[in-house]
Design a protein around this motif. Structure first.
Motif, short mmCIF file in Angstrom:
data_model
loop_
_atom_site.label_atom_id
_atom_site.label_comp_id
_atom_site.label_asym_id
_atom_site.label_seq_id
_atom_site.Cartn_x
_atom_site.Cartn_y
_atom_site.Cartn_z
N ALA A 106 43.65 36.99 38.60
CA ALA A 106 43.92 37.93 39.68
C ALA A 106 44.36 37.11 40.89
N ASP A 107 45.65 37.15 41.20
CA ASP A 107 46.22 36.27 42.22
C ASP A 107 45.96 34.82 41.80
N SER A 108 45.18 34.08 42.56
CA SER A 108 44.94 32.67 42.21
C SER A 108 43.55 32.45 41.62
N VAL A 109 42.83 33.51 41.32
CA VAL A 109 41.44 33.39 40.86
C VAL A 109 41.34 33.86 39.41
N VAL A 110 40.65 33.06 38.59
CA VAL A 110 40.43 33.41 37.19
C VAL A 110 39.10 34.14 37.06
N GLY A 111 39.11 35.28 36.39
CA GLY A 111 37.90 36.05 36.16
C GLY A 111 37.59 36.16 34.68
N GLY A 112 36.35 36.56 34.37
CA GLY A 112 35.95 36.71 32.99
C GLY A 112 35.11 35.53 32.51
N PRO A 113 34.82 35.49 31.21
CA PRO A 113 35.31 36.43 30.19
C PRO A 113 34.59 37.79 30.26
N VAL A 114 35.35 38.83 29.93
CA VAL A 114 34.81 40.18 29.86
C VAL A 114 35.34 40.85 28.60
N ARG A 115 34.71 41.93 28.21
CA ARG A 115 35.20 42.70 27.07
C ARG A 115 35.92 43.96 27.49
N THR A 116 35.69 44.38 28.71
CA THR A 116 36.45 45.52 29.25
C THR A 116 36.47 45.41 30.76
N ARG A 117 37.57 45.82 31.34
CA ARG A 117 37.70 45.82 32.80
C ARG A 117 38.69 46.90 33.18
N THR A 118 38.38 47.62 34.25
CA THR A 118 39.26 48.68 34.74
C THR A 118 39.67 48.36 36.17
N TRP A 119 40.96 48.48 36.43
CA TRP A 119 41.50 48.30 37.78
C TRP A 119 42.10 49.62 38.25
N VAL A 120 41.84 49.94 39.52
CA VAL A 120 42.35 51.18 40.11
C VAL A 120 43.13 50.84 41.37
N VAL A 121 44.30 51.46 41.52
CA VAL A 121 45.11 51.26 42.72
C VAL A 121 44.56 52.12 43.85
N ARG A 122 44.27 51.48 44.97
CA ARG A 122 43.88 52.21 46.18
C ARG A 122 45.04 52.13 47.17
N GLU A 123 45.63 53.25 47.40
CA GLU A 123 46.85 53.29 48.20
C GLU A 123 46.57 53.00 49.67
N ALA A 124 47.42 52.15 50.26
CA ALA A 124 47.34 51.82 51.70
C ALA A 124 45.92 51.43 52.10
N ALA A 125 45.27 50.61 51.26
CA ALA A 125 43.85 50.31 51.48
C ALA A 125 43.62 49.22 52.50
N TRP A 126 44.63 48.37 52.77
CA TRP A 126 44.41 47.29 53.71
C TRP A 126 45.67 47.06 54.54
N GLY A 127 45.45 46.49 55.73
CA GLY A 127 46.56 46.30 56.65
C GLY A 127 46.85 44.83 56.88
N LEU A 128 48.13 44.47 56.88
CA LEU A 128 48.58 43.10 57.11
C LEU A 128 49.69 43.11 58.14
N THR A 129 49.61 42.24 59.13
CA THR A 129 50.65 42.14 60.13
C THR A 129 51.86 41.40 59.56
N LEU A 130 53.01 42.06 59.59
CA LEU A 130 54.24 41.49 59.07
C LEU A 130 55.34 41.54 60.14
N PRO A 131 56.39 40.72 59.98
CA PRO A 131 57.46 40.76 60.98
C PRO A 131 58.05 42.15 61.13
N GLY A 132 58.36 42.50 62.35
CA GLY A 132 58.89 43.84 62.59
C GLY A 132 60.33 44.01 62.10
#
Length: 281
Positions: free
Chosen positions: A255-281
């Motif tokens: 996940a990005d630069s981090v390795v997770g697991g081992p697991v036998r099942t995992r669920t990911w859910v999209v959370r829309e507009a969940a975080w804010g980042l300052t970007l060039p205008g």
């Protein structure tokens, strides 16, 4: 930018060690343009405490992709992403995520974007263990490096506590040419069940070379499964959805630069507009 804006500039220790000049430039630009309090944590715990004690100051993370992920994870676990936006000055060797998010990778340009940019709300992928993904998710993860990949000969641990053996190994390495680093072993096919919004994309009877989940349109992720080809090349299987569940034998994921697991099942859910980042205008 309003002159009353106050910043908490949290400088990751890895950034200070890898590129002190870029850190200095970013700090000077930020301090010249706003009331900035600079924090120099020595490790992840101090990094987290600095964010927790930011008060009304806007947090600015100076570091690589891992520092940004650490900050988002901390704010997510405190359930503060909805009320706190982040700014980011990329410094370090791992900046793939920064580029994909649209953050300038030059110290001056990134610092100016912090001061003059605008907050953009971005989707967040959250798993059932409360982990977060800002960019790409890959399954299975790249295999671990074989022994000796970091340049240390196999059996280095055996020399601990034996000065004469360490000296002998050092002499041998000095006199003999160093062998080439071994390549990473190829990823083995995996048998995984992949479901997108409750619909089966692939089942355990079809070995796959890999699964990728990347941000798509707002509120959804793009999922691609690459089946193992037998004879003719197999076409990838694609789907778009909000909820992705992967299950099967023990597997690791990146996940990005981090390795997770081992697991036998995992669920990911999209959370829309969940975080804010300052970007060039």
């Amino acid at each position: 930018m309003a002159t009353s804006d106050q910043l908490l500039v949290v400088i990751d220790p890895a950034a200070r060690h890898s590129d002190g000049e870029s850190v200095r430039i970013a700090k000077d630009v930020l301090s010249a343009g706003a009331a900035a309090k600079v924090c120099l944590p020595d490790g992840p715990e101090e990094f987290a405490r600095a964010l927790d004690r930011r008060g009304s100051r806007r947090p600015v993370v100076v570091g690589d992709d891992r520092a940004l992920l650490r900050a988002v994870t901390q704010l997510h676990r405190r359930r503060e992403l909805g009320t706190t936006s982040l700014s980011f000055v990329p410094v370090g060797a791992v900046l793939t995520l920064a580029r994909s998010l649209g953050v300038p990778t030059g110290a001056v340009a990134a610092a100016r974007a912090v001061l003059d940019g605008a907050v953009r709300r971005l989707d967040l992928l959250v798993d059932d263990s409360d982990g977060v993904v800002l960019g790409d998710l890959r399954i299975p993860s790249v295999p671990a490096a074989p022994p000796g990949y970091d340049g240390a000969p196999v059996g280095e641990e055996a020399a601990q506590g034996r000065p004469w053996l360490r000296m002998r190994q050092s002499l041998v390495r000095t006199l003999a040419p160093r062998p080439p680093r071994p390549a990473f072993p190829p990823a083995r096919p995996s048998r995984l069940r992949v479901e997108v919004d409750g619909l089966m994309l692939v089942d355990l009877d079809q070995p796959v070379a890999g699964v990728s989940v990347v941000p798509g349109d707002p509120g959804v992720a793009e999922v691609q499964v690459r089946p193992v080809s037998v004879g003719a090349e197999a076409a990838p299987l694609n789907a778009v959805g909000r909820r992705v569940t992967v299950s099967g034998a023990d597997f690791r994921y990146r996940a990005d630069s981090v390795v997770g697991g081992p697991v036998r099942t995992r669920t990911w859910v999209v959370r829309e507009a969940a975080w804010g980042l300052t970007l060039p205008g």
